[in-house]
Motif scaffolding. Structure first.
Motif, PDB file in Angstrom:
ATOM      1  N   ILE A 162       0.655  -0.936  -0.110  1.00 13.01           N
ATOM      2  CA  ILE A 162       0.007  -0.197   0.074  1.00 13.01           C
ATOM      3  C   ILE A 162       1.200   1.178   0.053  1.00 13.01           C
ATOM      4  O   ILE A 162       0.686   2.354  -0.747  1.00 13.01           O
ATOM      5  N   LYS A 190      -5.797   9.777   1.370  1.00 17.93           N
ATOM      6  CA  LYS A 190      -6.661   9.204   0.543  1.00 17.93           C
ATOM      7  C   LYS A 190      -6.144   7.210   1.440  1.00 17.93           C
ATOM      8  O   LYS A 190      -6.294   6.345   1.980  1.00 17.93           O
ATOM      9  N   TYR A 191      -4.587   7.323   0.978  1.00 20.11           N
ATOM     10  CA  TYR A 191      -3.727   5.781   1.807  1.00 20.11           C
ATOM     11  C   TYR A 191      -3.729   6.197   3.714  1.00 20.11           C
ATOM     12  O   TYR A 191      -3.817   4.335   3.741  1.00 20.11           O
ATOM     13  N   ASP A 247      -6.590   4.466   3.923  1.00 25.77           N
ATOM     14  CA  ASP A 247      -6.587   3.239   4.089  1.00 25.77           C
ATOM     15  C   ASP A 247      -6.112   2.015   4.778  1.00 25.77           C
ATOM     16  O   ASP A 247      -6.850   1.090   5.719  1.00 25.77           O
ATOM     17  N   SER A 253      -8.337   2.173   8.296  1.00 28.38           N
ATOM     18  CA  SER A 253      -9.284   1.396   8.585  1.00 28.38           C
ATOM     19  C   SER A 253      -8.602  -0.021   8.564  1.00 28.38           C
ATOM     20  O   SER A 253      -9.490  -0.739   9.528  1.00 28.38           O
ATOM     21  N   ARG A 254      -7.799  -0.596   8.418  1.00 27.47           N
ATOM     22  CA  ARG A 254      -7.254  -1.565   8.199  1.00 27.47           C
ATOM     23  C   ARG A 254      -6.948  -2.234   9.856  1.00 27.47           C
ATOM     24  O   ARG A 254      -6.764  -3.376  10.710  1.00 27.47           O
TER      25      ARG A 254
END
Length: 548
Positions: free
Chosen positions: A104, A200-201, A204, A207-208
């Protein structure tokens, strides 16, 4: 509903039942942000991580970046040392999440590198000036002084004002004047664009992080584990490295490091020894010959019945019962070495060699045999191990039971992500307040990520500039960041309660073998009753410390 059709191996968390919490907690570190120094606080008393600082703090990795890279290199590197088993967790799953987190970040860094090339490299003089200003602010703020931090912010604001004045009234004219103005403003435009990419990243990754700690099934996608061409060897190499990691986790060899106890199992908190002379039951008869392995085999068979009881009260879960070979290493050893030869199959000592060690290696140098009963409780956060060894020296039979307890992973790994919030006054009803959610990625963090992105493609250069995390040795994912179970009342109770029934089963099984072979068990029975009474008032102690 969007379907992810990108090539890659979507590896679900394969944590076995009862082992997910500790695995998820450790895996969540791969997606975390925050300073890398926070990881040092999670180290236990004897295993200390070290962060080797780089040349510029602006390129310093955060906690997740440093953890993911360090674990990936240490667990899968070609020149890696032997690993310590991580009981109560699945290290392969943690490593897979480190690979997924790195993937990622590589996607993010690819976009940031492109922005850096367009808005940074083409306007390099202005970029260097802005980066210098942020490095100065970071250096001043690193003094851990509020006044110094405020001074750093003031210096950055002053530089911004100066850049604005130069943009309006630059002393040069013509092409160089226009270029100089563009060099001052282009990095700011690139920063605005980079901020959207970072946000944005960051969502992500967070959230993980939150999904793992909430018990959700967060998959670890590893595209590099799938061959893209017939001759591609990197995917096969990665697959073999992960398989090797799993095989090493199942090894039946553990290491005893003095006061540190058995690495991966924790220190001994209790030891109970039954040692009496072997005499025949009848004065005119002899004891039928038997060996230590015969006693151990009988104990093994009886321990398999531990989960059964006369009452329907829940009781013991099914334990893991395994024959262990314990190899001694120095207290300050920085690496371990597993045995090799015809007696070893991969990472497993073969059965005939286990029996030989049990019967013959009971005194002097060499490895020793133990029968282990292991309970994995609290979703993998507590690992209770009771180790049994039987020795026969001259006429004395000794049966020793020792208790080991590995506590939960440090609370650092179980903290969930929290949004940055601040209470502010309302614009009209100023006597009322409202909660304002701040951006996930701050100004200086966007600058750090963007400046660092081009160098992540050459990891040694990135380590030289920003620094890298050095993991403590001998390294195992679990025991390095394990806390003491005695701080948790129920965990401590579980560890103490497990000792009594196991001890009684061990003694009963051993005395049956003695009785079947014509030995007098009266003394053994008396000693067993004494130990049975003693273990009921068990309190944790430091059994591995022998103080004169």
């Amino acid at each position: 509903m969007d379907l992810d059709l990108r090539p890659g191996a979507e590896v679900p968390l394969s944590g076995a039942a009862g082992q997910t919490a500790a695995t998820h907690a450790l895996a969540s570190a791969a997606y975390r942000d925050g300073p890398v120094q926070g990881l040092m606080k999670a180290d236990n008393d004897w295993a200390k991580s070290e962060f080797k600082k780089g040349k510029l703090s602006l390129f310093e990795p955060n906690l997740g970046e440093a953890f993911s890279r360090a674990v990936q290199v240490r667990m899968l590197g070609g020149a890696r040392k032997q690993m310590i088993q991580s009981f109560g967790t699945e290290p392969q799953s943690v490593v897979e999440h480190c690979l997924a987190a790195n993937r990622i970040r590589r996607e993010r860094d690819a976009r940031l590198t492109a922005l850096m090339a367009v808005f940074g490299l083409l306007f390099l003089p202005g970029t260097l000036l802005w980066l210098g200003a942020f490095q100065l602010r970071r250096t001043i703020a690193g003094a851990q002084d509020k006044r110094a931090g405020a001074l750093g912010v003031a210096a950055l604001v002053a530089f911004g004002v100066l850049a604005l004045l130069l943009f309006v009234r630059f002393p040069l004219s013509g092409f160089w004047g226009l270029y100089a103005r563009a060099a001052l403003i282009a990095p700011v435009v690139g920063w605005l664009w980079a901020k959207q990419v970072c946000e944005k990243y960051a969502k992500d990754l967070r959230s993980r992080w939150g999904g793992l700690l909430s018990g959700g099934g967060v998959p670890a996608k590893i595209p590099e584990a799938v061959p893209r061409a017939p001759g591609e060897s990197s995917a096969e190499k990665l697959r073999r490295s992960l398989a090797q990691l799993s095989a090493e986790q199942q090894s039946n060899i553990v290491f005893y490091a003095g006061p540190k106890g058995i690495l991966g199992m924790g220190t001994r908190w209790g030891a109970w020894q039954l040692a009496e002379d072997l005499v025949p039951r009848e004065p005119d008869s002899e004891i039928h010959p038997f060996r230590s392995w015969d006693v151990i085999k009988s104990i093994h068979d009886q321990l398999r019945m531990l989960e059964r009881g006369p009452l329907h009260s829940g009781g013991f879960p099914t334990p893991s019962i395994k024959h262990w070979i314990v190899s001694p290493v120095g207290e300050k050893a920085t690496e371990v070495e597993r045995p090799k030869g015809a007696e070893v199959d991969g990472y497993q000592i073969k059965d005939f060699e286990i029996q030989r060690i049990c019967n013959e290696q009971q005194f002097g140098s060499g490895n020793r045999h133990y029968l282990g009963v292991q309970f994995t409780l609290w979703d993998g956060q507590l690992v209770i191990t009771l180790m049994i060894t039987v020795t026969v020296l001259h006429h004395t039979l000794r049966i020793e039971v020792t208790g080991h307890a590995l506590g939960p992973v440090h609370s650092l790994f179980t903290t969930k992500p929290k949004p940055e919030e601040r209470e502010v006054s309302r614009s009209v009803k100023f006597w009322e307040t409202k909660t304002k959610t701040l951006p996930l990625v701050k100004v200086n963090e966007v600058v750090r990520l963007t400046a660092r992105a081009p160098f992540t493609w050459v990891p040694p250069l990135g380590d030289w500039l920003g620094g890298k995390l050095k993991l403590p040795e001998p390294f195992g994912l679990r025991h390095v960041w394990a806390d003491k179970p005695w701080r948790h009342r129920f965990m401590a109770d579980d560890a103490l309660r497990a000792a009594t029934p196991v001890l009684r089963v061990v003694h009963a099984a051993a005395m049956k073998v003695l009785e079947d072979n014509g030995a007098d068990i009266e003394r053994f029975d008396n000693r067993s009753k004494f130990l049975s009474a003693q273990v009921q008032g068990a309190t944790p102690s430091r059994a591995d410390l022998y103080e004169a």
